[in-house]
Design a protein around this motif. Structure first.
Motif, mmCIF file in Angstrom:
data_model
loop_
_atom_site.group_PDB
_atom_site.id
_atom_site.type_symbol
_atom_site.label_atom_id
_atom_site.label_comp_id
_atom_site.label_asym_id
_atom_site.label_seq_id
_atom_site.Cartn_x
_atom_site.Cartn_y
_atom_site.Cartn_z
ATOM 1 N N LEU A 141 -0.213 55.870 17.503
ATOM 2 C CA LEU A 141 1.127 56.300 17.913
ATOM 3 C C LEU A 141 1.614 57.425 17.005
ATOM 4 O O LEU A 141 2.143 58.440 17.466
ATOM 5 N N ASP A 142 1.421 57.260 15.703
ATOM 6 C CA ASP A 142 1.831 58.281 14.745
ATOM 7 C C ASP A 142 1.093 59.599 15.010
ATOM 8 O O ASP A 142 1.709 60.672 15.038
ATOM 9 N N LEU A 143 -0.200 59.514 15.240
ATOM 10 C CA LEU A 143 -0.994 60.711 15.516
ATOM 11 C C LEU A 143 -0.502 61.402 16.793
ATOM 12 O O LEU A 143 -0.391 62.630 16.843
ATOM 13 N N GLU A 144 -0.206 60.615 17.809
ATOM 14 C CA GLU A 144 0.299 61.163 19.069
ATOM 15 C C GLU A 144 1.613 61.923 18.837
ATOM 16 O O GLU A 144 1.805 63.024 19.364
ATOM 17 N N HIS A 145 2.496 61.362 18.046
ATOM 18 C CA HIS A 145 3.776 62.018 17.768
ATOM 19 C C HIS A 145 3.582 63.270 16.910
ATOM 20 O O HIS A 145 4.265 64.278 17.128
ATOM 21 N N THR B 270 5.985 43.341 14.062
ATOM 22 C CA THR B 270 6.935 44.444 14.048
ATOM 23 C C THR B 270 6.607 45.348 12.870
ATOM 24 O O THR B 270 6.587 44.910 11.729
ATOM 25 N N VAL B 271 6.337 46.615 13.179
ATOM 26 C CA VAL B 271 5.931 47.592 12.174
ATOM 27 C C VAL B 271 7.072 48.595 11.978
ATOM 28 O O VAL B 271 7.571 49.163 12.949
ATOM 29 N N SER B 272 7.467 48.781 10.733
ATOM 30 C CA SER B 272 8.434 49.823 10.411
ATOM 31 C C SER B 272 7.683 51.146 10.400
ATOM 32 O O SER B 272 6.745 51.316 9.620
ATOM 33 N N THR B 273 8.067 52.077 11.279
ATOM 34 C CA THR B 273 7.313 53.313 11.438
ATOM 35 C C THR B 273 8.067 54.554 10.964
ATOM 36 O O THR B 273 7.468 55.634 10.866
ATOM 37 N N ARG B 274 9.345 54.418 10.681
ATOM 38 C CA ARG B 274 10.158 55.528 10.181
ATOM 39 C C ARG B 274 11.305 54.912 9.406
ATOM 40 O O ARG B 274 11.963 53.994 9.907
ATOM 41 N N PRO B 275 11.600 55.395 8.207
ATOM 42 C CA PRO B 275 12.730 54.831 7.455
ATOM 43 C C PRO B 275 14.044 54.968 8.224
ATOM 44 O O PRO B 275 14.291 56.000 8.864
ATOM 45 N N PHE C 37 6.123 66.256 15.710
ATOM 46 C CA PHE C 37 6.984 65.447 14.847
ATOM 47 C C PHE C 37 6.336 65.306 13.473
ATOM 48 O O PHE C 37 5.117 65.385 13.342
ATOM 49 N N ARG C 38 7.148 65.028 12.457
ATOM 50 C CA ARG C 38 6.625 64.808 11.097
ATOM 51 C C ARG C 38 5.971 63.445 10.961
ATOM 52 O O ARG C 38 5.133 63.226 10.088
ATOM 53 N N MET C 39 6.404 62.509 11.804
ATOM 54 C CA MET C 39 5.899 61.136 11.796
ATOM 55 C C MET C 39 6.303 60.498 13.126
ATOM 56 O O MET C 39 6.936 61.150 13.946
ATOM 57 N N THR C 40 5.988 59.232 13.294
ATOM 58 C CA THR C 40 6.407 58.516 14.495
ATOM 59 C C THR C 40 7.915 58.680 14.675
ATOM 60 O O THR C 40 8.675 58.532 13.713
ATOM 61 N N GLY C 41 8.341 58.955 15.885
ATOM 62 C CA GLY C 41 9.757 59.191 16.161
ATOM 63 C C GLY C 41 10.604 57.940 16.183
ATOM 64 O O GLY C 41 11.823 58.005 15.986
ATOM 65 N N TYR C 42 9.987 56.790 16.443
ATOM 66 C CA TYR C 42 10.704 55.514 16.486
ATOM 67 C C TYR C 42 10.809 54.920 15.089
ATOM 68 O O TYR C 42 9.958 55.158 14.246
ATOM 69 N N HIS C 43 11.799 54.094 14.886
ATOM 70 C CA HIS C 43 11.951 53.421 13.592
ATOM 71 C C HIS C 43 11.116 52.150 13.510
ATOM 72 O O HIS C 43 10.680 51.765 12.428
ATOM 73 N N TYR C 44 10.893 51.515 14.669
ATOM 74 C CA TYR C 44 10.106 50.269 14.717
ATOM 75 C C TYR C 44 9.167 50.303 15.909
ATOM 76 O O TYR C 44 9.476 50.863 16.960
ATOM 77 N N LEU D 138 16.229 58.056 7.901
ATOM 78 C CA LEU D 138 15.870 59.301 8.571
ATOM 79 C C LEU D 138 16.288 59.269 10.035
ATOM 80 O O LEU D 138 16.117 58.260 10.718
ATOM 81 N N VAL D 139 16.803 60.387 10.506
ATOM 82 C CA VAL D 139 17.125 60.530 11.922
ATOM 83 C C VAL D 139 15.836 60.395 12.715
ATOM 84 O O VAL D 139 14.795 60.939 12.315
ATOM 85 N N GLY D 140 15.880 59.670 13.810
ATOM 86 C CA GLY D 140 14.702 59.470 14.644
ATOM 87 C C GLY D 140 14.403 60.674 15.519
ATOM 88 O O GLY D 140 15.121 61.679 15.507
#
Length: 147
Positions: A25-29, A49-54, A34-41, A57-59
Motif C-alpha cells: 500500500l505504501d509503495l502504491e501511494h 490495525t497498522v498505523s501508517t501515517r502519524p 505521496f511521501r508515504m501512505t495517505g491513510y493514517h490507519y 501529519l495531514v493525510g
C-alpha cells in the motif's frame, strides 16, 4: 495536534482472495507521488490495525478534507471480479469499531464519521447525496448507519 472534524473510512480496492500488505500500500501511494501512505490507519483482513501515517501529519486521502481529517482504510472492497463489495471480515468490523471509538474519545467535539463516497459533490444541488453522484463507491458500505 491538528483539529479533527472528520474520520473518513476507505477501502483499499483489493479483490477478494488477494492480499495488499501495508508495505505494498505504501509503495502504491509513493508511486502516486505521496511521501508515504495517505491513510493514517490500515486494517488488515485479520483485524490487525497498522498505523501508517502519524496523526500529527495531514493525510492524503480525500482532496479538500485532508487538513482536518483522519483516514482509515480497510483491506478489501472488491469482489473477485473487481466490482465494489463490502468484503470486511468480522475481525475488520470489530477493529474498525474499536479504532473509531478510540479516536472519538481522543478527538472530542463535533467529529463526523463518514465514507469517502459521502464527501462526493451534490451534483444536482438537492441536498441529498445519491448513489449516482458518488465519485467512487469507497468504502462499499454505509458508514453512517453502521458507525
Amino acid at each position: 495536534m491538528r483539529k479533527i472534524d472528520y474520520i473518513i473510512i476507505h477501502c483499499s480496492a483489493t479483490r477478494e482472495g488477494h492480499i495488499l500488505t501495508p508495505e505494498a500500500l505504501d509503495l502504491e501511494h509513493r508511486r502516486r507521488g505521496f511521501r508515504m501512505t495517505g491513510y493514517h490507519y490500515y486494517i488488515r483482513r485479520d483485524g490487525t490495525t497498522v498505523s501508517t501515517r502519524p496523526l500529527e501529519l495531514v493525510g492524503a486521502h480525500v482532496q479538500g478534507y485532508n487538513k482536518h481529517s483522519i483516514g482509515i482504510c480497510y483491506e478489501g472492497g472488491l469482489d473477485a471480479q473487481g466490482c465494489p463489495k463490502d468484503t470486511r471480515t468480522p475481525e475488520q468490523r470489530t477493529a474498525l469499531r474499536l479504532l473509531v471509538a478510540r479516536l472519538l474519545r481522543r478527538f472530542r467535539g463535533n467529529v463526523r464519521i463518514c465514507g469517502h463516497r459521502d464527501l462526493s459533490p451534490d451534483l444536482n444541488g438537492n441536498g441529498v447525496l445519491e448513489p449516482w453522484e458518488w465519485v467512487k463507491e469507497c468504502p462499499c458500505f454505509d458508514v453512517a448507519t453502521e458507525l
